[in-house]
Design a protein around this motif. Structure first.
Motif, PDB file in Angstrom:
ATOM      1  N   GLU A  65      -7.160  41.559 -53.610  1.00  0.00           N
ATOM      2  CA  GLU A  65      -6.109  40.751 -52.999  1.00  0.00           C
ATOM      3  C   GLU A  65      -5.341  41.552 -51.949  1.00  0.00           C
ATOM      4  OE1 GLU A  65      -3.561  39.004 -55.850  1.00  0.00           O
ATOM      5  OE2 GLU A  65      -5.100  37.672 -56.688  1.00  0.00           O
ATOM      6  N   TRP A  66      -5.096  42.831 -52.240  1.00  0.00           N
ATOM      7  CA  TRP A  66      -4.363  43.670 -51.286  1.00  0.00           C
ATOM      8  C   TRP A  66      -5.172  43.851 -50.007  1.00  0.00           C
ATOM      9  CZ3 TRP A  66      -4.349  47.901 -48.249  1.00  0.00           C
ATOM     10  CH2 TRP A  66      -3.115  48.435 -47.881  1.00  0.00           C
ATOM     11  N   ALA A 160       3.478  40.408 -46.776  1.00  0.00           N
ATOM     12  CA  ALA A 160       4.059  40.070 -48.080  1.00  0.00           C
ATOM     13  C   ALA A 160       3.749  38.629 -48.463  1.00  0.00           C
ATOM     14  CB  ALA A 160       5.568  40.304 -48.048  1.00  0.00           C
ATOM     15  N   LEU A 163       0.089  38.362 -49.486  1.00  0.00           N
ATOM     16  CA  LEU A 163      -0.202  39.026 -50.756  1.00  0.00           C
ATOM     17  C   LEU A 163       0.329  38.215 -51.935  1.00  0.00           C
ATOM     18  CD1 LEU A 163      -1.419  41.535 -52.086  1.00  0.00           C
ATOM     19  CD2 LEU A 163       0.811  42.647 -51.852  1.00  0.00           C
ATOM     20  N   LYS A 164       1.489  37.590 -51.768  1.00  0.00           N
ATOM     21  CA  LYS A 164       2.120  36.850 -52.861  1.00  0.00           C
ATOM     22  C   LYS A 164       2.247  35.364 -52.535  1.00  0.00           C
ATOM     23  CE  LYS A 164       2.848  40.514 -55.389  1.00  0.00           C
ATOM     24  NZ  LYS A 164       2.132  40.704 -56.677  1.00  0.00           N
ATOM     25  N   ASP A 166       0.311  32.736 -53.350  1.00  0.00           N
ATOM     26  CA  ASP A 166       0.091  31.828 -54.480  1.00  0.00           C
ATOM     27  C   ASP A 166       1.309  31.773 -55.403  1.00  0.00           C
ATOM     28  OD1 ASP A 166      -2.388  31.187 -53.554  1.00  0.00           O
ATOM     29  OD2 ASP A 166      -3.444  32.677 -54.779  1.00  0.00           O
ATOM     30  N   ALA A 167       1.886  32.939 -55.678  1.00  0.00           N
ATOM     31  CA  ALA A 167       3.068  32.971 -56.546  1.00  0.00           C
ATOM     32  C   ALA A 167       4.239  32.224 -55.899  1.00  0.00           C
ATOM     33  CB  ALA A 167       3.455  34.413 -56.845  1.00  0.00           C
ATOM     34  N   ALA A 168       4.403  32.388 -54.586  1.00  0.00           N
ATOM     35  CA  ALA A 168       5.486  31.682 -53.899  1.00  0.00           C
ATOM     36  C   ALA A 168       5.256  30.174 -53.927  1.00  0.00           C
ATOM     37  CB  ALA A 168       5.598  32.183 -52.454  1.00  0.00           C
TER      38      ALA A 168
END
Length: 376
Positions: A65-66, A160, A163-164, A166-168
């Motif tokens: 993912e990174w 950022a 990278l995040k 999906d979580a957002a």
């Protein structure tokens, strides 16, 4: 016995809504604090939303993912540099050429029509135009450090978000009840299609305009051929009129100095090859995933967003208009179903039975009508 509601489920739902309200409130406060860089943040959000499928594709191909987020960020960084660097170079190095062209214009231009000669005073326009260009050059040079910081913020925020992302996204839809999430998904799909149309379609069309415009202006003998091609490519982002905003003033300039053949040549070739052909040859091939927003609505969103929000309004304005149109379509489907506007207009309510004038309606007793009341 009646069914009693689960107090735990009610408490969980209330807690979810309260947390959602807290997030919205803190988001408004954060937006007010970060108002000066809000345009950069919105730009990074829209670019990240378009690049999220790229990051997901790289993850499915075995990248971490990174690494996938870094690669997608590099694509966004390279695209931003490719788009903005010609604009910055043109503003910084070509302002003197543009100012010299304006200074070389004749002071007055006589125009004869119907045996009447009218004199257009060009000198009244030259001075304000030169002052405006000088102020633009000075303000641009003083804003370069701020632009560099905002560009670095854009890259960091883009990485950022990728990278995040999906979580957002999960956090954003968490307070929304499940029965309304189909609406959120529909609006999100329309937003992605609109951003694809703004970034991918417009960028491809602008690149095609640059590729066609540079050799055309060079063959026509213009010294600043590359600058004119860049300006035409930038104007491709203006809906409906586009590079015509450049071609028409050039044609008028040739008419003003008495070069009618050059005016016709640049007008016909410029409108046909630079302003019209990229829209016909490039845009339809890439329009499958676009939102299909009508040009009139796109123009309304573009101009309204530009005048209200500045440069970021070029993206945010059409995006808001497209999402609004999608919401109206969802409401129409919910209320009217498959009925068209013509069906709704033609569907007239049933008229009550007409009563003849001059006649009185009287109650007839059961005995008079020959009927008997029912026995108890």
């Amino acid at each position: 016995m009646g069914v009693t509601a689960n107090p735990n489920a009610t408490a969980d739902r209330t807690r979810r809504y309260v947390l959602g309200g807290i997030v919205v409130l803190l988001g408004l406060v954060t937006g007010a604090i970060l108002l000066e860089v809000l345009g950069t943040i919105l730009f990074a959000l829209t670019v990240a939303y378009v690049l999220l499928p790229v990051q997901g594709w790289l993850v499915r191909r075995g990248f971490s993912e990174w690494t996938a987020a870094a690669a997608a960020t590099l694509i966004g960084f390279a695209s931003a540099v490719a788009v903005f660097s010609p604009i910055l170079v043109t503003l910084y190095f070509r302002v003197d050429q543009v100012m010299s062209i304006i200074e070389d214009l004749p002071r007055s231009v006589p125009i004869t029509a119907f045996d009447m000669t009218y004199t257009v005073d060009i000198a009244e326009i030259q001075a304000p135009a030169l002052d405006a260009l000088s102020s633009i050059a000075v303000s641009f040079a003083s804003a370069l450090p701020v632009l560099a910081i905002k560009f670095a913020l854009f890259v960091i925020l883009l990485f950022a978000l990728l990278l995040k992302g999906d979580a957002a996204g999960r956090a954003a839809i968490a307070p929304i009840p499940h029965e309304y999430r189909d609406v959120v998904y529909a609006l999100a799909k329309r937003a992605r299609e609109t951003l694809y149309a703004i970034y991918v379609l417009q960028l491809a069309t602008s690149v095609a305009t640059l590729i066609i415009g540079y050799p055309l202006f060079w063959l026509l003998g213009y010294e600043a051929a590359f600058t004119l091609a860049i300006v035409a490519a930038i104007l491709q982002f203006v809906p409906i009129i586009g590079p015509s905003l450049l071609i028409l003033p050039i044609s008028i300039y040739h008419v003003a100095v008495g070069e009618l053949a050059a005016a016709v040549l640049v007008g016909v070739l410029g409108i046909g090859l630079v302003a019209w052909f990229p829209d016909v040859g490039v845009r339809p091939r890439l329009a499958r995933r676009s939102a299909g927003l009508p040009g009139s609505l796109y123009f309304v969103g573009f101009t309204g967003g530009l005048f209200t929000l500045g440069a970021i309004g070029i993206v945010v304005g059409p995006l808001i208009v497209a999402v609004f149109v999608e919401a109206v379509d969802l409401l129409s489907d919910e209320v009217n179903g498959e009925a068209t506007f013509s069906d709704l207009v033609e569907a007239e309510p049933e008229e009550p039975p007409e009563e003849h004038a001059g006649t009185e309606t009287t109650m007839t007793k059961p005995e008079e009508s020959g009927s008997r009341p029912a026995d108890d």
